[in-house]
Design a protein around this motif. Structure first.
Motif, PDB file in Angstrom:
ATOM      1  N   PRO A 150      -1.203 -19.834 -22.278  1.00 17.59           N
ATOM      2  CA  PRO A 150      -1.483 -20.948 -21.359  1.00 17.59           C
ATOM      3  C   PRO A 150      -2.882 -20.833 -20.768  1.00 17.59           C
ATOM      4  O   PRO A 150      -3.219 -19.808 -20.188  1.00 17.59           O
ATOM      5  CB  PRO A 150      -0.429 -20.783 -20.258  1.00 17.59           C
ATOM      6  CG  PRO A 150       0.652 -19.945 -20.863  1.00 17.59           C
ATOM      7  CD  PRO A 150      -0.030 -19.060 -21.865  1.00 17.59           C
TER       8      PRO A 150
ATOM      9  N   ASP B  84      -4.306 -19.395 -17.487  1.00 17.42           N
ATOM     10  CA  ASP B  84      -3.485 -19.902 -16.398  1.00 17.42           C
ATOM     11  C   ASP B  84      -2.517 -18.802 -15.967  1.00 17.42           C
ATOM     12  O   ASP B  84      -1.457 -18.624 -16.558  1.00 17.42           O
ATOM     13  CB  ASP B  84      -2.721 -21.141 -16.878  1.00 17.42           C
ATOM     14  CG  ASP B  84      -1.948 -21.803 -15.734  1.00 17.42           C
ATOM     15  OD1 ASP B  84      -1.766 -21.155 -14.683  1.00 17.42           O
ATOM     16  OD2 ASP B  84      -1.551 -22.965 -15.896  1.00 17.42           O
TER      17      ASP B  84
ATOM     18  N   ARG C 204      -0.588 -18.474 -13.519  1.00 15.06           N
ATOM     19  CA  ARG C 204       0.740 -18.879 -13.024  1.00 15.06           C
ATOM     20  C   ARG C 204       1.774 -18.865 -14.138  1.00 15.06           C
ATOM     21  O   ARG C 204       2.931 -18.526 -13.941  1.00 15.06           O
ATOM     22  CB  ARG C 204       0.670 -20.288 -12.420  1.00 15.06           C
ATOM     23  CG  ARG C 204      -0.075 -20.337 -11.105  1.00 15.06           C
ATOM     24  CD  ARG C 204       0.012 -21.736 -10.515  1.00 15.06           C
ATOM     25  NE  ARG C 204      -0.410 -22.752 -11.496  1.00 15.06           N
ATOM     26  CZ  ARG C 204      -0.396 -24.060 -11.252  1.00 15.06           C
ATOM     27  NH1 ARG C 204       0.013 -24.501 -10.079  1.00 15.06           N
ATOM     28  NH2 ARG C 204      -0.794 -24.907 -12.164  1.00 15.06           N
ATOM     29  N   ARG C 205       1.345 -19.240 -15.325  1.00 15.12           N
ATOM     30  CA  ARG C 205       2.289 -19.327 -16.443  1.00 15.12           C
ATOM     31  C   ARG C 205       2.201 -18.135 -17.386  1.00 15.12           C
ATOM     32  O   ARG C 205       3.174 -17.777 -18.044  1.00 15.12           O
ATOM     33  CB  ARG C 205       2.032 -20.621 -17.225  1.00 15.12           C
ATOM     34  CG  ARG C 205       2.371 -21.867 -16.424  1.00 15.12           C
ATOM     35  CD  ARG C 205       2.384 -23.104 -17.317  1.00 15.12           C
ATOM     36  NE  ARG C 205       1.078 -23.383 -17.900  1.00 15.12           N
ATOM     37  CZ  ARG C 205       0.897 -24.096 -19.008  1.00 15.12           C
ATOM     38  NH1 ARG C 205       1.948 -24.587 -19.641  1.00 15.12           N
ATOM     39  NH2 ARG C 205      -0.305 -24.327 -19.454  1.00 15.12           N
ATOM     40  N   ALA C 206       1.006 -17.526 -17.458  1.00 16.53           N
ATOM     41  CA  ALA C 206       0.799 -16.494 -18.482  1.00 16.53           C
ATOM     42  C   ALA C 206       1.062 -15.079 -17.976  1.00 16.53           C
ATOM     43  O   ALA C 206       1.154 -14.152 -18.756  1.00 16.53           O
ATOM     44  CB  ALA C 206      -0.632 -16.585 -19.022  1.00 16.53           C
TER      45      ALA C 206
ATOM     46  N   TRP D 199       2.693 -11.728 -16.963  1.00 20.33           N
ATOM     47  CA  TRP D 199       3.905 -11.060 -17.422  1.00 20.33           C
ATOM     48  C   TRP D 199       4.137  -9.780 -16.631  1.00 20.33           C
ATOM     49  O   TRP D 199       3.185  -9.088 -16.262  1.00 20.33           O
ATOM     50  CB  TRP D 199       3.785 -10.725 -18.905  1.00 20.33           C
ATOM     51  CG  TRP D 199       4.963  -9.993 -19.463  1.00 20.33           C
ATOM     52  CD1 TRP D 199       6.190 -10.521 -19.715  1.00 20.33           C
ATOM     53  CD2 TRP D 199       5.024  -8.615 -19.848  1.00 20.33           C
ATOM     54  NE1 TRP D 199       7.016  -9.549 -20.230  1.00 20.33           N
ATOM     55  CE2 TRP D 199       6.323  -8.370 -20.323  1.00 20.33           C
ATOM     56  CE3 TRP D 199       4.107  -7.564 -19.829  1.00 20.33           C
ATOM     57  CZ2 TRP D 199       6.733  -7.112 -20.779  1.00 20.33           C
ATOM     58  CZ3 TRP D 199       4.504  -6.313 -20.285  1.00 20.33           C
ATOM     59  CH2 TRP D 199       5.809  -6.097 -20.759  1.00 20.33           C
TER      60      TRP D 199
END
Length: 115
Positions: free
Chosen positions: A92, A105, A107-109, A111
């Motif tokens: 992302p 990104d 926020r999404r990537a 982990w």
DNA sequence: CGTGTGACACGTA
DNA sequence: TTACGTGCCACAC
């Protein structure tokens, strides 16, 4: 343990720590990333700069493009190579003013390893 | 043993 | 959003 992550030279005590850092880095799934601080926090030792040091010295043997700054900005000097990886992994990305991918990104990537 | 540097992070402006 | 100052810690001089 792949041969390529062996220290180039007079590595000393950092080798154990480096091994843990590299283990985490290797565990990051395709399309996701961790920040230097994330790895340090997960290990419970060292700090972002220490992780950065490990990556600078031995990161060539792992997926170095999956370890980036906390704000999602890319590794200076390797943006081109990193972007190519992100594109093929489907990581992302956030777009800049020109609509081109500039940074990850977070926020999404982001982990986190399973406890 | 002090000073500078770095693949960092964060608060503040 | 970017820029700057500060904290942090290992290492080279």
């Amino acid at each position: 343990m792949s041969p390529s992550r062996r220290p180039p030279g007079g590595a000393r005590q950092l080798t154990d720590y480096a091994g843990r850092v590299l283990d985490v880095a290797e565990a990051i799934p395709r399309g996701l990333v961790m920040s230097y601080g994330d790895i340090a926090e997960y290990l419970g030792e060292g700090g972002p700069r220490q992780v950065g040091r490990v990556m600078a010295l031995w990161g060539g043997g792992v997926a170095w493009w999956r370890v980036i700054h906390a704000d999602g900005s890319l590794l200076a000097g390797h943006e081109r190579a990193a972007l190519a990886r992100y594109r093929e992994e489907g990581t992302p990305m956030r777009l800049d003013g020109d609509g081109k991918p500039s940074r990850v990104d977070m926020r999404r990537a982001r982990w986190t390893p399973a406890p």
